[in-house]
Scaffold this motif. Structure first.
Motif, PDB file in Angstrom:
ATOM      1  N   VAL A 107      44.179  39.094  43.342  1.00  0.00           N
ATOM      2  CA  VAL A 107      44.813  37.924  43.966  1.00  0.00           C
ATOM      3  C   VAL A 107      44.622  36.691  43.084  1.00  0.00           C
ATOM      4  CG1 VAL A 107      44.719  36.323  45.936  1.00  0.00           C
ATOM      5  CG2 VAL A 107      44.693  38.806  46.329  1.00  0.00           C
ATOM      6  N   GLN A 108      43.419  36.555  42.558  1.00  0.00           N
ATOM      7  CA  GLN A 108      43.108  35.395  41.714  1.00  0.00           C
ATOM      8  C   GLN A 108      44.005  35.342  40.475  1.00  0.00           C
ATOM      9  OE1 GLN A 108      39.200  35.183  39.754  1.00  0.00           O
ATOM     10  NE2 GLN A 108      38.641  33.887  41.459  1.00  0.00           N
ATOM     11  N   ALA A 109      44.286  36.516  39.918  1.00  0.00           N
ATOM     12  CA  ALA A 109      45.122  36.576  38.713  1.00  0.00           C
ATOM     13  C   ALA A 109      46.607  36.401  39.032  1.00  0.00           C
ATOM     14  CB  ALA A 109      44.888  37.901  37.999  1.00  0.00           C
ATOM     15  N   CYS A 110      46.996  36.693  40.283  1.00  0.00           N
ATOM     16  CA  CYS A 110      48.415  36.635  40.661  1.00  0.00           C
ATOM     17  C   CYS A 110      48.822  35.305  41.264  1.00  0.00           C
ATOM     18  CB  CYS A 110      48.731  37.689  41.732  1.00  0.00           C
ATOM     19  SG  CYS A 110      48.540  39.382  41.200  1.00  0.00           S
ATOM     20  N   GLN A 111      47.863  34.680  41.946  1.00  0.00           N
ATOM     21  CA  GLN A 111      48.166  33.627  42.909  1.00  0.00           C
ATOM     22  C   GLN A 111      49.071  32.518  42.371  1.00  0.00           C
ATOM     23  OE1 GLN A 111      44.832  31.180  44.208  1.00  0.00           O
ATOM     24  NE2 GLN A 111      45.220  31.885  46.282  1.00  0.00           N
ATOM     25  N   ALA A 161      38.390  45.065  33.866  1.00  0.00           N
ATOM     26  CA  ALA A 161      37.198  44.233  34.117  1.00  0.00           C
ATOM     27  C   ALA A 161      36.612  44.417  35.515  1.00  0.00           C
ATOM     28  CB  ALA A 161      37.536  42.769  33.900  1.00  0.00           C
ATOM     29  N   ALA A 162      37.436  44.824  36.489  1.00  0.00           N
ATOM     30  CA  ALA A 162      36.986  44.899  37.889  1.00  0.00           C
ATOM     31  C   ALA A 162      36.983  46.356  38.348  1.00  0.00           C
ATOM     32  CB  ALA A 162      37.913  44.072  38.777  1.00  0.00           C
ATOM     33  N   ASP A 163      35.977  46.720  39.154  1.00  0.00           N
ATOM     34  CA  ASP A 163      35.811  48.114  39.590  1.00  0.00           C
ATOM     35  C   ASP A 163      36.426  48.308  40.976  1.00  0.00           C
ATOM     36  OD1 ASP A 163      35.055  50.658  40.212  1.00  0.00           O
ATOM     37  OD2 ASP A 163      32.985  50.438  39.518  1.00  0.00           O
ATOM     38  N   VAL A 164      37.404  49.186  41.043  1.00  0.00           N
ATOM     39  CA  VAL A 164      38.125  49.455  42.294  1.00  0.00           C
ATOM     40  C   VAL A 164      37.245  50.170  43.323  1.00  0.00           C
ATOM     41  CG1 VAL A 164      39.114  51.690  41.603  1.00  0.00           C
ATOM     42  CG2 VAL A 164      40.401  50.175  43.156  1.00  0.00           C
ATOM     43  N   GLY A 195      54.511  40.590  45.079  1.00  0.00           N
ATOM     44  CA  GLY A 195      53.885  40.314  43.780  1.00  0.00           C
ATOM     45  C   GLY A 195      52.464  40.828  43.716  1.00  0.00           C
ATOM     46  N   ILE A 196      51.699  40.575  44.793  1.00  0.00           N
ATOM     47  CA  ILE A 196      50.284  40.957  44.805  1.00  0.00           C
ATOM     48  C   ILE A 196      50.111  42.462  44.976  1.00  0.00           C
ATOM     49  CG2 ILE A 196      48.121  40.758  46.128  1.00  0.00           C
ATOM     50  CD1 ILE A 196      48.905  37.764  46.589  1.00  0.00           C
ATOM     51  N   SER A 197      50.865  43.073  45.897  1.00  0.00           N
ATOM     52  CA  SER A 197      50.645  44.509  46.126  1.00  0.00           C
ATOM     53  C   SER A 197      51.084  45.345  44.921  1.00  0.00           C
ATOM     54  CB  SER A 197      51.321  44.990  47.413  1.00  0.00           C
ATOM     55  OG  SER A 197      52.698  44.783  47.372  1.00  0.00           O
ATOM     56  N   SER A 198      52.140  44.906  44.226  1.00  0.00           N
ATOM     57  CA  SER A 198      52.563  45.682  43.045  1.00  0.00           C
ATOM     58  C   SER A 198      51.544  45.550  41.911  1.00  0.00           C
ATOM     59  CB  SER A 198      53.954  45.245  42.580  1.00  0.00           C
ATOM     60  OG  SER A 198      53.980  43.884  42.221  1.00  0.00           O
ATOM     61  N   ALA A 199      51.009  44.347  41.717  1.00  0.00           N
ATOM     62  CA  ALA A 199      49.977  44.161  40.684  1.00  0.00           C
ATOM     63  C   ALA A 199      48.709  44.924  41.053  1.00  0.00           C
ATOM     64  CB  ALA A 199      49.671  42.672  40.507  1.00  0.00           C
ATOM     65  N   ALA A 200      48.351  44.896  42.344  1.00  0.00           N
ATOM     66  CA  ALA A 200      47.146  45.607  42.795  1.00  0.00           C
ATOM     67  C   ALA A 200      47.280  47.106  42.568  1.00  0.00           C
ATOM     68  CB  ALA A 200      46.895  45.315  44.274  1.00  0.00           C
ATOM     69  N   ALA A 201      48.480  47.643  42.803  1.00  0.00           N
ATOM     70  CA  ALA A 201      48.714  49.078  42.601  1.00  0.00           C
ATOM     71  C   ALA A 201      48.457  49.469  41.147  1.00  0.00           C
ATOM     72  CB  ALA A 201      50.150  49.429  43.001  1.00  0.00           C
ATOM     73  N   PRO A 224      36.707  47.869  46.967  1.00  0.00           N
ATOM     74  CA  PRO A 224      38.099  47.445  47.130  1.00  0.00           C
ATOM     75  C   PRO A 224      38.276  45.970  47.471  1.00  0.00           C
ATOM     76  CG  PRO A 224      37.700  49.494  48.305  1.00  0.00           C
ATOM     77  CD  PRO A 224      36.372  48.999  47.846  1.00  0.00           C
ATOM     78  N   GLU A 225      37.406  45.423  48.298  1.00  0.00           N
ATOM     79  CA  GLU A 225      37.586  44.020  48.697  1.00  0.00           C
ATOM     80  C   GLU A 225      37.440  43.078  47.513  1.00  0.00           C
ATOM     81  OE1 GLU A 225      35.560  42.410  52.125  1.00  0.00           O
ATOM     82  OE2 GLU A 225      36.247  44.114  53.326  1.00  0.00           O
ATOM     83  N   ARG A 226      36.368  43.284  46.749  1.00  0.00           N
ATOM     84  CA  ARG A 226      36.157  42.433  45.563  1.00  0.00           C
ATOM     85  C   ARG A 226      37.274  42.643  44.545  1.00  0.00           C
ATOM     86  NH1 ARG A 226      30.392  42.280  42.726  1.00  0.00           N
ATOM     87  NH2 ARG A 226      31.675  41.052  41.313  1.00  0.00           N
ATOM     88  N   PHE A 227      37.686  43.898  44.442  1.00  0.00           N
ATOM     89  CA  PHE A 227      38.738  44.240  43.480  1.00  0.00           C
ATOM     90  C   PHE A 227      40.046  43.515  43.826  1.00  0.00           C
ATOM     91  CE2 PHE A 227      42.240  46.885  41.976  1.00  0.00           C
ATOM     92  CZ  PHE A 227      41.917  46.994  40.630  1.00  0.00           C
TER      93      PHE A 227
END
Length: 332
Positions: free
Chosen positions: A159-163, A145-148, A171-177, A151-154
């Protein structure tokens, strides 16, 4: 190849990896070798499977189900996930699983976070201990759904999905990767470039969440991608299992998924062989294979998966992901 083909490749790749790893999850490598040899096809769970006893071959688990849940929330929220709503949906999901008699329930980080929310803590506070791979396993819809390219918006979307469950650096950096590789694949980057971008985004995403001690995701991905075993799959499997590790810790299982994706990128393995190795490794096999399937499918498309197996997974689970995937792409 269209964006839709790549997005379907990602979501069905996730489901296929999940189903291949379903019968072996939480078992050690020796037990898997005794019961199954190597996983080369969809298998029944059998009566001794500790989490998914007697589930028929092709069955998906929490990895795919929670990814669908996140995808539906994204579409409903027009790209935004309300943390409190995600928490509520996860509570409802677990109640349904318990009603079915399933042992496949919420993971340790998610469970702890939801207990904190029910006790009145804020979503930001609830996720401060979440370091496991639960966020990474359900992040694929965010990658669709989000375009990398922004990067900031992505990263904000990740973060919103992980928080609510995984508000930590790990948790966040692994999901972001993982999400970044999926998003890059849908943009048409080849697998090697997408893995590079996943590594970069993991590094940027570390600025978010509560700091937690543990090997840094971006550094460990970089190292895992440099492993060279001269076409020796047994040695590779040993290294992944013994040295990186295959537990629910994100700095193990998510990193193993990247190591296997790299083997496909350099032509040492086919995408399907990599999924089979992930499912045969031991430990959190369903999640490792699900994450790997999502990343490979996004870069290589739906045709990289055996069509008959995808049909089996669709039939067994009554799974029809096309409308959801189209809804996610519309958000993009």
């Amino acid at each position: 190849m269209t964006a839709l083909d790549r997005a379907l490749g990602a979501f069905y790749g996730l489901a296929l990896g999940d189903a291949l790893g379903m019968p072996t999850q939480s078992l050690n490598r020796e037990t898997i070798k005794q019961r199954f040899g190597q996983i080369t096809d969809l298998q029944d769970a059998g009566p001794l499977q500790p989490i998914a006893a007697n589930m028929p071959k092709g069955s998906i688990t929490d990895d795919t189900e929670q990814a669908i849940l996140v995808g539906e929330l994204l579409v409903e929220g027009k790209g935004r996930i309300e943390p409190a709503v995600l928490a509520q949906r996860l509570i409802e999901w677990e109640a349904e699983m318990q009603a079915k008699g399933s042992q496949d329930l919420l993971g340790p980080s998610t469970k702890r976070a939801i207990e904190m929310i029910l006790a009145g803590h804020s979503p930001e506070e609830a996720g401060r201990y979440g370091t496991t791979n639960g966020a990474a396993m359900r992040i694929t819809p965010v990658g669709i759904a989000a375009d990398v390219a922004d990067p900031e918006r992505f990263i904000a979307a990740v973060v919103q999905a992980c928080q609510v469950t995984h508000n930590t650096t790990l948790g966040i950096s692994s999901a972001a990767a993982v999400a970044a590789v999926v998003s890059a694949g849908i943009n048409g980057l080849d697998l090697g470039e997408a893995l590079n971008l996943g590594q970069q985004i993991a590094q940027q995403a570390e600025a978010h969440g509560h700091w937690v001690a543990g090997g840094r995701i971006a550094s460990r991905i970089s190292w895992a991608r440099s492993i060279s075993v001269e076409s020796d799959p047994v040695l590779l499997a040993d290294l992944l299992y013994d040295v990186i590790g295959t537990s629910v810790a994100s700095q193990e299982s998510v990193v193993v998924s990247f190591a296997l994706a790299q083997q496909v990128a350099v032509g040492e393995m086919t995408p399907f062989d990599a999924l089979c190795m992930a499912a045969s490794l031991g430990g959190d096999t369903d999640t490792i294979a699900a994450i790997l399937g999502a990343m490979l499918g996004a870069c290589l498309g739906l045709q990289s998966w055996p069509a008959a197996m995808i049909e089996t997974v669709k039939t067994v689970n009554d799974l029809e992901l096309e409308p959801l995937v189209q809804g996610l792409l519309a958000l993009r």
